[in-house]
Design an enzyme around this catalytic site. Structure first.
Site, PDB file in Angstrom:
ATOM      1  N   HIS A  69      25.473   5.506  46.661  1.00  0.00           N
ATOM      2  CA  HIS A  69      25.353   5.854  45.226  1.00  0.00           C
ATOM      3  C   HIS A  69      25.746   7.322  45.078  1.00  0.00           C
ATOM      4  CE1 HIS A  69      23.107   5.519  41.193  1.00  0.00           C
ATOM      5  NE2 HIS A  69      23.701   6.696  41.209  1.00  0.00           N
ATOM      6  N   HIS A 102      28.008  10.352  42.644  1.00  0.00           N
ATOM      7  CA  HIS A 102      28.810  10.798  41.491  1.00  0.00           C
ATOM      8  C   HIS A 102      29.795  11.856  41.965  1.00  0.00           C
ATOM      9  CE1 HIS A 102      26.145   8.838  38.536  1.00  0.00           C
ATOM     10  NE2 HIS A 102      25.220   9.093  39.443  1.00  0.00           N
ATOM     11  N   LYS A 132      28.146  -1.542  37.812  1.00  0.00           N
ATOM     12  CA  LYS A 132      26.954  -0.752  37.491  1.00  0.00           C
ATOM     13  C   LYS A 132      26.457  -1.060  36.093  1.00  0.00           C
ATOM     14  CE  LYS A 132      23.879   2.494  38.072  1.00  0.00           C
ATOM     15  NZ  LYS A 132      24.006   3.911  38.367  1.00  0.00           N
ATOM     16  N   HIS A 174      20.743   0.752  37.011  1.00  0.00           N
ATOM     17  CA  HIS A 174      19.921   1.931  36.658  1.00  0.00           C
ATOM     18  C   HIS A 174      18.687   1.358  35.978  1.00  0.00           C
ATOM     19  CE1 HIS A 174      19.268   6.234  35.498  1.00  0.00           C
ATOM     20  NE2 HIS A 174      18.373   5.596  34.761  1.00  0.00           N
ATOM     21  N   HIS A 230      18.283   4.177  43.092  1.00  0.00           N
ATOM     22  CA  HIS A 230      17.382   5.341  43.063  1.00  0.00           C
ATOM     23  C   HIS A 230      15.959   4.978  42.644  1.00  0.00           C
ATOM     24  CE1 HIS A 230      18.798   5.036  38.972  1.00  0.00           C
ATOM     25  NE2 HIS A 230      19.898   5.723  39.169  1.00  0.00           N
ATOM     26  N   ASP A 242      22.668   9.554  45.036  1.00  0.00           N
ATOM     27  CA  ASP A 242      22.722   9.878  43.607  1.00  0.00           C
ATOM     28  C   ASP A 242      23.012  11.365  43.423  1.00  0.00           C
ATOM     29  OD1 ASP A 242      22.794   9.457  40.907  1.00  0.00           O
ATOM     30  OD2 ASP A 242      20.627   9.422  40.638  1.00  0.00           O
TER      31      ASP A 242
HETATM   32  O1  DOR Z   1      20.086  12.441  37.429  1.00  0.00           O
HETATM   33  C1  DOR Z   1      21.003  11.679  37.183  1.00  0.00           C
HETATM   34  N1  DOR Z   1      22.278  12.121  37.046  1.00  0.00           N
HETATM   35  N2  DOR Z   1      20.749  10.387  37.022  1.00  0.00           N
HETATM   36  C2  DOR Z   1      21.680   9.517  36.620  1.00  0.00           C
HETATM   37  O2  DOR Z   1      21.362   8.368  36.450  1.00  0.00           O
HETATM   38  C3  DOR Z   1      23.047   9.969  36.286  1.00  0.00           C
HETATM   39  C4  DOR Z   1      23.370  11.215  36.979  1.00  0.00           C
HETATM   40  C5  DOR Z   1      24.602  11.891  36.431  1.00  0.00           C
HETATM   41  O3  DOR Z   1      25.635  11.223  36.283  1.00  0.00           O
HETATM   42  O4  DOR Z   1      24.539  13.098  36.172  1.00  0.00           O
HETATM   43 ZN    ZN Z   2      23.478   8.000  39.640  1.00  0.00          ZN
END
Ligand code: DOR
Ligand code: ZN
Length: 347
Positions: A14, A16, A100, A137, A175, A248
């Site tokens: 997971h 980003h 997702k 989520h 998460h 995450d």
């Molecule tokens: O803390 C987070 N940041 N939780 C999420 O679900 C998305 C993520 C983000 O893309 O910044």
């Molecule tokens: Zn995330």
């Protein structure tokens, strides 16, 4: 005392990576330690079609340093307009690994998410049939529900009814932050698994709010009370294959974090493996770190474990928190676990 630990090259289930300058700034950190990562699709606009995913994958590959042995595994962002046929073809062709589900409004860039789960049932049925996992989520967005209760309420109101309706659907509860989530996944059999982040193994809600507000510890789902953190540590270090790493890691510039309405997300990739080694050492479970970071997730997703290894070394002196990353648009702060970390990745 073990002072060198060689593990299989791990996966981050997971992650980003964003796009543009941020993608260029953070991708090398992941490619250095991880063999694969499941890439979240919450760009603006989101990654909704197979061709969006293929194009994003190419941008990620272009941001990888030469010679890196890193494979991004792509996801689609489920919307009420998702085309099931396009999704199934993208999965069949190996362009995407999972889909997702963001409840609309739950988190960063989730406005295009799902408001009414009934409206995506035909897509979910097609995914169950084709064996495409749904990454969830798991928070309700009802403003009447307290933010600290949103995960537990999601299980009761959305996730459990969905899984009863569609038992063949394979689900990853992303998460997980509560003992409710841990208990639900533990009891859920082979069709459900959960990712655990690095930061939720270290912080509880006091770290965000007690003695001053600390935006760098704000993420979603928000960290809960200490009893929940202890349940997450127990699950991560238990050896149960239902639980595996999904950092995450969610980079936001300091200017976006340190604002009157700051963004949710913590950048943990650079020190994740060192931090995890410390957690597993503290629990007397270093022999289970390999499973958590490199084997359980691969088994759930049906891929072989990575070739290659990563070696962690135990250091007498605590390791400094990695320096902020400088991007052309500003600085990015790396997660400070607030406790001494006596591990470092070698090389
Ligand atoms: O803390 C987070 N940041 N939780 C999420 O679900 C998305 C993520 C983000 O893309 O910044
Ligand atoms: Zn995330």
């Amino acid at each position: 005392m073990t002072d060198r630990l060689t593990i299989t090259r791990p996966d981050d289930w997971h992650l980003h990576l964003r796009d543009g300058a941020m993608l260029a700034a953070v991708t090398p950190d992941t490619a250095l330690h991880f063999g694969r990562a499941l890439i979240m699709p919450n760009l603006v606009p989101p990654v909704v079609t197979g061709s969006d995913a293929a194009a994003y994958r190419a941008r990620i590959m272009a941001a990888c340093p030469d010679g890196a042995s890193f494979t991004p595994m792509m996801t689609l962002y489920l919307t009420e307009g998702t085309d099931a046929a396009d999704l199934v073809v993208a999965a069949r062709d190996g362009i995407i690994t999972a889909v997702k589900l963001y409840p609309a409004g739950a988190t960063t860039n989730s406005a295009s998410g799902v408001r009414d789960i009934d409206r995506v049932m035909p897509v979910l049925e097609a995914m169950a049939e084709a064996g495409v996992p749904l990454c969830v989520h798991g928070e309700v967005t009802d403003s009447k529900i307290d933010i600290f209760d949103r995960e537990a309420v999601f299980i009761d109101r959305v996730l459990d009814p969905l899984r009863r309706r569609l038992p063949a659907l394979r689900v990853v509860m992303e998460h997980v932050t509560t003992s409710d989530g841990i208990d639900y996944v533990r009891a859920g059999g082979e069709s459900i698994a959960a990712t655990l982040t690095t930061h939720h193994l270290f912080i509880n809600r006091n770290h965000i709010l007690a003695g001053g507000i600390r935006p760098h510890y704000y993420c979603l789902p928000v960290a809960k009370r200490e009893t929940h953190r202890l349940a997450l540590v127990a699950a991560a270090t238990s050896g149960d294959p239902s639980f595996f790493l999904g950092t995450d890691s969610a980079p936001h510039l300091d200017s976006a974090k340190l604002a009157p309405c700051g963004c949710a997300g913590i950048y943990t990739v650079p020190n994740t493996l060192a931090c995890l080694a410390q957690v597993f050492e503290n629990e007397g479970a270093l022999d289970r770190l390999d499973g958590f970071v490199a084997r359980h997730g691969a088994a759930f997703y049906g891929v072989p474990v990575n070739d290659g290894t990563v070696t962690l070394v135990r250091t007498a002196a605590p390791q400094p928190v990695p320096d902020d990353r400088a991007t052309p648009e500003g600085d990015l702060t790396v997660f400070d676990p607030l406790v001494p970390i006596h591990w470092a990745v070698e090389g």
